[in-house]
Design an enzyme around this catalytic site. Structure first.
Site, PDB file in Angstrom:
ATOM      1  N   HIS A 126       0.826  -1.201   0.000  1.00 33.95           N
ATOM      2  CA  HIS A 126       0.000   0.000   0.000  1.00 33.95           C
ATOM      3  C   HIS A 126       0.861   1.251   0.000  1.00 33.95           C
ATOM      4  O   HIS A 126       2.053   1.215   0.311  1.00 33.95           O
ATOM      5  CB  HIS A 126      -0.922   0.018   1.222  1.00 33.95           C
ATOM      6  CG  HIS A 126      -0.190   0.186   2.520  1.00 33.95           C
ATOM      7  ND1 HIS A 126       0.542  -0.823   3.101  1.00 33.95           N
ATOM      8  CD2 HIS A 126      -0.078   1.264   3.346  1.00 33.95           C
ATOM      9  CE1 HIS A 126       1.081  -0.395   4.233  1.00 33.95           C
ATOM     10  NE2 HIS A 126       0.728   0.872   4.398  1.00 33.95           N
ATOM     11  N   ASP A 128       0.612   5.060   1.816  1.00 35.75           N
ATOM     12  CA  ASP A 128      -0.092   5.627   2.963  1.00 35.75           C
ATOM     13  C   ASP A 128      -1.094   6.702   2.553  1.00 35.75           C
ATOM     14  O   ASP A 128      -0.815   7.552   1.691  1.00 35.75           O
ATOM     15  CB  ASP A 128       0.906   6.235   3.953  1.00 35.75           C
ATOM     16  CG  ASP A 128       1.651   5.188   4.763  1.00 35.75           C
ATOM     17  OD1 ASP A 128       1.170   4.044   4.839  1.00 35.75           O
ATOM     18  OD2 ASP A 128       2.729   5.515   5.305  1.00 35.75           O
ATOM     19  N   HIS A 276       4.710   0.166   0.247  1.00 35.70           N
ATOM     20  CA  HIS A 276       5.489  -0.594   1.227  1.00 35.70           C
ATOM     21  C   HIS A 276       4.644  -1.701   1.836  1.00 35.70           C
ATOM     22  O   HIS A 276       3.414  -1.721   1.724  1.00 35.70           O
ATOM     23  CB  HIS A 276       6.089   0.306   2.308  1.00 35.70           C
ATOM     24  CG  HIS A 276       5.094   1.140   3.047  1.00 35.70           C
ATOM     25  ND1 HIS A 276       4.555   2.312   2.543  1.00 35.70           N
ATOM     26  CD2 HIS A 276       4.531   0.986   4.275  1.00 35.70           C
ATOM     27  CE1 HIS A 276       3.714   2.823   3.413  1.00 35.70           C
ATOM     28  NE2 HIS A 276       3.674   2.042   4.479  1.00 35.70           N
ATOM     29  N   ARG A 291       5.985   6.361  13.740  1.00 34.41           N
ATOM     30  CA  ARG A 291       6.046   6.991  12.415  1.00 34.41           C
ATOM     31  C   ARG A 291       5.569   8.431  12.485  1.00 34.41           C
ATOM     32  O   ARG A 291       4.574   8.738  13.146  1.00 34.41           O
ATOM     33  CB  ARG A 291       5.164   6.223  11.428  1.00 34.41           C
ATOM     34  CG  ARG A 291       5.290   6.690   9.975  1.00 34.41           C
ATOM     35  CD  ARG A 291       4.226   6.071   9.117  1.00 34.41           C
ATOM     36  NE  ARG A 291       2.907   6.628   9.398  1.00 34.41           N
ATOM     37  CZ  ARG A 291       1.761   6.049   9.065  1.00 34.41           C
ATOM     38  NH1 ARG A 291       1.760   4.866   8.473  1.00 34.41           N
ATOM     39  NH2 ARG A 291       0.606   6.622   9.342  1.00 34.41           N
TER      40      ARG A 291
END
Length: 300
Positions: A126, A128, A276, A291
Site C-alpha cells: 500500500h 499511505d 510498502h 512513524r
C-alpha cells in the site's frame, strides 16, 4: 511445431525489466556530505555519516532530498531519536500530518504501531493515506523494539512499476482516474461504529491512476490494494480486472528493496513514489515502531 498453449491475460510478465533509477536526463552527481550505499538497483539506499538528532544544514538537507528523489527510501542505522528529534527531522520536508484512525505515541503527530498480540495494518502492499485529497509526501519511521527475527519492511518502486507495464495497459490507463477510500484498508481492524464516525471526515476521493512526481516529473503508478476501490468510468468487471493487474506490479522483486531492522534504525521514504509492505512473520514476539508523516500535495 510446439503444441497450442494459452497464457492468461493481464498477468505478470517474465523477461527483461527496464530498471531506471532516475528520470531520463537527470544529472547523476556524487554525494559529498555523507556516504550513500545502494541496497538495490533502483530503490533503497543506506546513508552513513549523519547524526539525525542534530539539526541538518540546508546543504545536507538538500543532499538528503536529492538522495530521496533518486532512491525513494533512505535508511539510517542506529539513530535512536527521541520523538521530538524525529519530528524535527521530518519537519525539514514540510508540515506534519496527524491520523485520527491510528494510535499515537507521546504526541499526536507520532503514530505508534505496537505489534504484540493483535496483528493489524500489515502484510499488504500500500501507499499511505491515499484516501486523503493530499496524500502524505513521505514518512519517517523508527523501530523502537524489534523481534529476534522477522519483522522486515519492503518498499516497491512505482516508477519502475509503471515503466514496465505493457504498452496496451499504459494506453488504457492514460488519463484514467481512480477512487480511493479509507474503509477497505481499515475495515479489517476497526469496529464499524468507529469507521462510521470518520466517514464524513474522509469521504472518497479521486486521484490519477498515473501521477507525475512534483519534483522530478516522473510518471508513477498510483493505485494500491488498501485504498483504491474502482476506476472512474469503467465497468465493474473491467475495473476489477485492470486494478488486479496494476496491484500486482508491486509484487515484482526487481522493483523492491527489503530492510532488516535493528532498534533505533530510521527509514525515510517518498510516499509519492513507493508502496510498502510490513512483513508479519515475527509472532509471538513484539515489534514497536513510531512513524511521523509529512503532509503532501494534490496528485496530478
Amino acid at each position: 511445431m510446439p503444441r497450442p498453449f494459452h497464457i492468461p491475460a493481464d498477468g505478470l510478465y517474465e523477461g527483461h525489466r527496464e530498471l531506471r533509477r532516475v528520470p531520463e536526463g537527470w544529472e547523476d552527481r556524487p554525494y559529498e556530505l555523507f556516504e550513500l550505499v545502494p541496497q538495490s538497483r533502483t530503490i533503497g539506499a543506506e546513508i552513513r555519516g549523519l547524526d539525525l538528532a542534530r539539526p541538518q544544514s540546508p546543504a545536507v538537507r538538500e543532499e538528503i532530498n536529492r538522495a530521496l528523489l533518486e532512491w525513494k527510501v533512505l535508511f539510517f542505522r542506529g539513530q535512536h531519536l527521541t520523538s521530538a528529534a524525529q519530528r524535527a527531522f521530518a519537519r525539514g520536508w514540510g508540515e506534519l500530518e496527524t491520523n485520527p484512525l491510528l494510535a499515537t505515541g507521546d504526541d499526536p503527530e507520532v503514530v505508534r504501531f505496537d505489534r504484540s498480540a493483535v496483528p493489524s495494518f500489515e502484510n499488504v502492499w500500500h501507499t499511505d493515506v491515499t484516501f486523503r485529497e493530499r496524500p502524505a509526501l513521505g514518512a519517517v519511521l523508527q523501530l523502537r523494539e524489534v523481534p529476534p527475527s522477522g519483522g522486515d519492511t519492503m518498499w516497491a518502486d512505482m516508477a519502475a512499476a509503471y515503466d514496465n507495464l505493457p504498452r496496451d495497459v499504459k494506453d488504457r490507463i492514460d488519463g484514467a482516474r481512480a477512487v480511493h477510500d479509507f474503509l477497505p484498508g481499515f475495515a479489517r481492524f476497526t469496529p464499524p461504529a468507529q469507521l462510521a464516525a470518520f466517514q464524513d471526515l474522509f469521504p472518497p476521493v479521486e486521484h490519477p491512476v498515473v501521477r507525475r512526481h512534483p519534483e522530478t516529473g516522473r510518471r508513477m503508478l498510483f493505485v494500491n490494494a488498501s485504498f483504491t476501490t474502482h476506476l472512474v468510468g469503467f465497468g465493474r468487471e473491467e475495473s476489477d480486472r485492470l486494478l488486479r493487474l496494476l496491484f500486482q506490479q508491486a509484487h515484482v522483486p526487481e522493483f523492491q528493496v527489503r530492510f532488516r531492522w535493528q532498534a533505533g534504525d530510521i527509514a525515510f521514504w517518498d510516499n509519492r513514489a513507493t508502496q510498502h509492505y510490513a512483513v508479519n512473520d515475527y509472532g509471538p514476539h513484539r515489534r514497536v515502531a513510531e512513524r511521523v508523516a509529512i503532509a503532501g500535495d494534490r496528485p496530478f
